[in-house]
Design a protein around this motif. Structure first.
Motif, PDB file in Angstrom:
ATOM      1  N   SER A 186     -52.130 -10.214  -8.735  1.00  0.00           N
ATOM      2  CA  SER A 186     -50.677 -10.273  -8.566  1.00  0.00           C
ATOM      3  C   SER A 186     -50.269 -11.696  -8.170  1.00  0.00           C
ATOM      4  O   SER A 186     -51.080 -12.444  -7.615  1.00  0.00           O
ATOM      5  CB  SER A 186     -50.228  -9.287  -7.491  1.00  0.00           C
ATOM      6  OG  SER A 186     -50.686  -9.711  -6.223  1.00  0.00           O
ATOM      7  N   PRO A 187     -49.028 -12.085  -8.467  1.00  0.00           N
ATOM      8  CA  PRO A 187     -48.578 -13.436  -8.117  1.00  0.00           C
ATOM      9  C   PRO A 187     -48.678 -13.730  -6.621  1.00  0.00           C
ATOM     10  O   PRO A 187     -49.018 -14.855  -6.232  1.00  0.00           O
ATOM     11  CB  PRO A 187     -47.120 -13.459  -8.579  1.00  0.00           C
ATOM     12  CG  PRO A 187     -47.043 -12.428  -9.645  1.00  0.00           C
ATOM     13  CD  PRO A 187     -48.020 -11.369  -9.269  1.00  0.00           C
ATOM     14  N   GLY A 188     -48.433 -12.740  -5.787  1.00  0.00           N
ATOM     15  CA  GLY A 188     -48.533 -12.949  -4.342  1.00  0.00           C
ATOM     16  C   GLY A 188     -49.957 -13.267  -3.902  1.00  0.00           C
ATOM     17  O   GLY A 188     -50.182 -14.146  -3.072  1.00  0.00           O
ATOM     18  N   ARG A 189     -50.909 -12.560  -4.456  1.00  0.00           N
ATOM     19  CA  ARG A 189     -52.313 -12.823  -4.120  1.00  0.00           C
ATOM     20  C   ARG A 189     -52.775 -14.157  -4.676  1.00  0.00           C
ATOM     21  O   ARG A 189     -53.594 -14.839  -4.064  1.00  0.00           O
ATOM     22  CB  ARG A 189     -53.200 -11.696  -4.643  1.00  0.00           C
ATOM     23  CG  ARG A 189     -53.045 -10.436  -3.855  1.00  0.00           C
ATOM     24  CD  ARG A 189     -54.038  -9.411  -4.281  1.00  0.00           C
ATOM     25  NE  ARG A 189     -53.775  -8.176  -3.549  1.00  0.00           N
ATOM     26  CZ  ARG A 189     -54.658  -7.238  -3.380  1.00  0.00           C
ATOM     27  NH1 ARG A 189     -55.854  -7.358  -3.904  1.00  0.00           N
ATOM     28  NH2 ARG A 189     -54.352  -6.165  -2.694  1.00  0.00           N
ATOM     29  N   THR A 190     -52.269 -14.522  -5.836  1.00  0.00           N
ATOM     30  CA  THR A 190     -52.628 -15.811  -6.411  1.00  0.00           C
ATOM     31  C   THR A 190     -52.140 -16.947  -5.526  1.00  0.00           C
ATOM     32  O   THR A 190     -52.891 -17.892  -5.245  1.00  0.00           O
ATOM     33  CB  THR A 190     -52.041 -15.945  -7.829  1.00  0.00           C
ATOM     34  OG1 THR A 190     -52.570 -14.898  -8.648  1.00  0.00           O
ATOM     35  CG2 THR A 190     -52.371 -17.275  -8.447  1.00  0.00           C
ATOM     36  N   VAL A 191     -50.899 -16.859  -5.073  1.00  0.00           N
ATOM     37  CA  VAL A 191     -50.349 -17.890  -4.191  1.00  0.00           C
ATOM     38  C   VAL A 191     -51.107 -17.917  -2.868  1.00  0.00           C
ATOM     39  O   VAL A 191     -51.435 -18.984  -2.342  1.00  0.00           O
ATOM     40  CB  VAL A 191     -48.834 -17.670  -3.965  1.00  0.00           C
ATOM     41  CG1 VAL A 191     -48.296 -18.565  -2.873  1.00  0.00           C
ATOM     42  CG2 VAL A 191     -48.083 -17.900  -5.266  1.00  0.00           C
ATOM     43  N   ALA A 192     -51.432 -16.747  -2.340  1.00  0.00           N
ATOM     44  CA  ALA A 192     -52.187 -16.679  -1.083  1.00  0.00           C
ATOM     45  C   ALA A 192     -53.570 -17.299  -1.249  1.00  0.00           C
ATOM     46  O   ALA A 192     -54.046 -18.015  -0.358  1.00  0.00           O
ATOM     47  CB  ALA A 192     -52.300 -15.234  -0.619  1.00  0.00           C
ATOM     48  N   ALA A 193     -54.229 -17.045  -2.374  1.00  0.00           N
ATOM     49  CA  ALA A 193     -55.545 -17.632  -2.616  1.00  0.00           C
ATOM     50  C   ALA A 193     -55.463 -19.152  -2.653  1.00  0.00           C
ATOM     51  O   ALA A 193     -56.331 -19.838  -2.099  1.00  0.00           O
ATOM     52  CB  ALA A 193     -56.131 -17.099  -3.926  1.00  0.00           C
ATOM     53  N   ARG A 194     -54.427 -19.689  -3.278  1.00  0.00           N
ATOM     54  CA  ARG A 194     -54.267 -21.146  -3.332  1.00  0.00           C
ATOM     55  C   ARG A 194     -54.018 -21.735  -1.951  1.00  0.00           C
ATOM     56  O   ARG A 194     -54.622 -22.740  -1.581  1.00  0.00           O
ATOM     57  CB  ARG A 194     -53.124 -21.518  -4.262  1.00  0.00           C
ATOM     58  CG  ARG A 194     -53.448 -21.308  -5.711  1.00  0.00           C
ATOM     59  CD  ARG A 194     -52.287 -21.704  -6.582  1.00  0.00           C
ATOM     60  NE  ARG A 194     -52.519 -21.294  -7.959  1.00  0.00           N
ATOM     61  CZ  ARG A 194     -51.581 -21.112  -8.843  1.00  0.00           C
ATOM     62  NH1 ARG A 194     -50.315 -21.298  -8.523  1.00  0.00           N
ATOM     63  NH2 ARG A 194     -51.870 -20.748 -10.063  1.00  0.00           N
TER      64      ARG A 194
END
Length: 88
Positions: A33-41
């Motif tokens: 999900s976009p939220g998890r992608t941003v959190a991973a970054r």
């Protein structure tokens, strides 16, 4: 004691790798999900900065800067070679 920056570097670069949808699809078969992608970054960059800063705190400014670059290079190479091997 230099083990902690090494582990932070490995985990940080792994999360930065997972911040890319191509690598997400390679590993999980679908994009996160976009939220998890941003959190991973964000977490990945934070860990990379902490790995460098931790090296400087452990060894001092001059030698720690050299260790920091070495730790980050090691972490990036391990993740890059692992991802290259996974995509085959």
């Amino acid at each position: 004691m230099i083990l902690l920056p090494i582990l932070a570097s490995l985990l940080g670069f792994t999360l930065l790798c997972l911040g890319m949808s191509r690598h997400q699809r390679d590993l999980f078969g679908r994009a996160m999900s976009p939220g998890r992608t941003v959190a991973a970054r964000w977490i990945g960059w934070t860990l990379v900065v902490l790995a460098y800063g931790g090296s400087m705190l452990i060894e001092g400014a001059a030698l720690g800067a050299v260790y920091g670059v070495g730790v980050l290079t090691f972490g990036a190479l391990v993740v890059a070679f692992t991802v290259t091997g996974m995509s085959r």
